[in-house]
Design a protein around this motif. Structure first.
Motif, PDB file in Angstrom:
ATOM      1  N   GLU A 246       0.819  -1.218   0.000  1.00  0.00           N
ATOM      2  CA  GLU A 246       0.000   0.000   0.000  1.00  0.00           C
ATOM      3  C   GLU A 246       0.852   1.268   0.000  1.00  0.00           C
ATOM      4  OE1 GLU A 246      -2.367  -3.303   1.945  1.00  0.00           O
ATOM      5  OE2 GLU A 246      -0.302  -2.577   1.970  1.00  0.00           O
ATOM      6  N   TRP A 305      -6.437   3.042   3.059  1.00  0.00           N
ATOM      7  CA  TRP A 305      -5.165   2.469   3.521  1.00  0.00           C
ATOM      8  C   TRP A 305      -4.844   2.868   4.960  1.00  0.00           C
ATOM      9  CZ3 TRP A 305      -4.131   5.152  -1.491  1.00  0.00           C
ATOM     10  CH2 TRP A 305      -4.398   4.301  -2.575  1.00  0.00           C
ATOM     11  N   THR A 308      -4.249  -0.046   7.437  1.00  0.00           N
ATOM     12  CA  THR A 308      -2.963  -0.707   7.204  1.00  0.00           C
ATOM     13  C   THR A 308      -1.840   0.010   7.930  1.00  0.00           C
ATOM     14  OG1 THR A 308      -3.653  -1.527   5.042  1.00  0.00           O
ATOM     15  CG2 THR A 308      -1.275  -1.336   5.424  1.00  0.00           C
TER      16      THR A 308
END
Length: 463
Positions: A246, A305, A308
């Motif tokens: 990512e 994201w 994450t």
């Protein structure tokens, strides 16, 4: 952990002589360089210590009294410590690898057999030479593991953990209070890559060390937790692309934004504050009242994201959030040409949380006022006004309990750790160019909104 002085070791007790009976012959293993350590005890108390192989007070600790009792458990309990080598300060890839390894070990230490019978405390190993430490090696993060019972089982489990995760040879320190005075001594063990191979490098008395003028982590906050430029944050996130797919996607989005966007003619107002201080309510009310554009950090273009990076170590997480500020800056530049702009969190949040996370202990350990770490990045678009919402701790907890939303790691820390919360709030208050204007948000929504609107109208001639 590198703590042992270069002097000859003291005579060993029988149990350690027996432990050394199987040590391989050959040249003596090189001893790690002398270091100092700081452990954070419950209640945010910091204890600085080092080691003296001669049994007397070390140079770093001369004339400052004895260590507080209870730092290292008395027999039959034992205390252990180890650190993760941080590498050179100038190497982002080494810093990322060390940060991820430290986090992995931290997660493992929360599990059996460590979770139930052990107390795991944060530890930082650093060079007492401030000039050398600032120019070269970073402080090394580690753990002080106190086992009140099952010490032998804990030691075996720690050895297995370090052999599995740390590059050979790893070092494990074992502390025990000995003699009539109950003074702590440390045995330094070198763990080979083999399943059972280990070597006792020596024993040393643990003595207090003088606290440095600044917290050991303070010299490495800039570009290690608080990124002073887009380039610095980008450089670190680039080192994550092989580990975190990512990261490449985030960088691609960032690279599409102009590097130095210009603000339009309309005012830009940032609302800051801890969770449950009413930011969402205030920002939405202001947006409606002023017919303004509402922006949030991180912006929607990278929100998928966020989870994450919230699960990554502070170093990586802060690089992500630093770059999202530059995405918000690009949005501010566009929207402020058309209407006033209200921003729900911006750079001050990123910096305040990073500083509070890296600096252990109480508020007094934070960098002093006017430290460069509190200064706005020169390449980031500045807002016209920053308002910091504050509430008393009891009211904030009451609001949190009523939210029921999933908490990030830092939100959970805010709720559980009053010292962390105090450091975040104080870091906010020390920000400058622009500074934060305080708003007491403990009262009703209507009163808070009127106060906020009053402060805004003092700065801008809204009709």
């Amino acid at each position: 952990m590198r703590l042992l002085s270069r002097g000859a070791p003291l005579p060993l007790p029988p149990q350690l002589r027996r432990a050394m009976a199987g040590t391989p012959s050959g040249p003596a293993a090189p001893l790690p360089a002398e270091r100092c350590c700081v452990a954070e005890l419950p209640g945010a108390e910091l204890v600085y210590f080092t080691c003296s192989s001669r049994g007397g007070p070390a140079r770093a600790g001369a004339g400052i009294g004895a260590l507080p009792r209870g730092v290292f458990l008395p027999r039959p309990g034992l205390c252990f410590s180890f650190c993760v080598a941080a590498g050179a300060a100038q190497s982002p890839v080494e810093r990322v690898r060390a940060a991820r390894l430290h986090q992995r070990l931290q997660q493992r230490l929360r599990q059996a057999p460590f979770g139930a019978g052990c107390q795991v405390l944060p530890l930082l190993s650093y060079s007492p030479d401030a000039a050398a430490a600032a120019a070269a090696a970073l402080p090394e993060k580690g753990f002080l593991v106190r086992a009140a019972r099952g010490a032998a089982e804990t030691e075996r489990a720690l050895e297995g953990l370090l052999r599995l995760h740390l590059p050979a040879p790893a070092h494990l320190c074992v502390y025990q209070e000995e003699g009539e005075d109950g003074q702590p001594w440390r045995a330094l063990w070198r763990l080979d890559g083999a399943a059972e191979g280990r070597e006792l490098l020596g024993r040393a008395r643990v003595v207090p060390a003088s606290p440095p003028a600044r917290h050991p982590a303070a010299a490495h906050l800039l570009d290690g937790a608080v990124f002073r430029s887009r380039r610095a944050a980008r450089r670190l996130l680039e080192e994550c692309t092989a580990l975190i797919p990512e990261a490449k996607a985030v960088l691609d989005v960032v690279d599409q934004c102009p590097k130095l966007p210009k603000k339009g003619d309309f005012p830009v107002i940032v609302i800051e504050g801890l969770d449950a201080t009413g930011k969402t309510t205030v920002t939405q009310s202001l947006t409606d009242s002023l017919n303004a554009a509402l922006l949030r950090s991180p912006p929607a273009c990278v929100s998928q994201w966020r989870k994450t990076f919230d699960d990554e170590p502070t170093l990586v997480r802060r690089a992500f959030y630093a770059l999202t500020n530059y995405l918000v800056a690009s949005e501010i530049a566009q929207e402020s040409t058309k209407s006033p702009v209200i921003v729900d969190r911006y750079w001050h949040s990123t910096a305040a949380y990073a500083i509070a996370t890296e600096i252990s202990g109480p508020v007094s350990n934070l960098p002093p006022l006017c430290d460069p770490v509190y200064c706005w990045p020169e390449d980031l678009l500045k807002p016209d006004l920053v308002l910091l919402l504050t509430v008393n701790p009891e009211e904030r907890i009451r609001r949190l309990q009523g939210r029921g939303a999933e908490k990030t790691r830092e939100e959970a820390e805010l709720e559980a750790n009053s010292f962390f919360r105090q450091k975040v709030e104080e870091s906010y208050k020390r920000m400058e160019r622009p500074s934060c204007q305080l708003v007491d948000a403990s009262c009703s929504r209507e009163e808070v909104f009127e106060d906020v609107l009053h402060q805004i109208k003092k700065h801008f001639p809204f009709q």
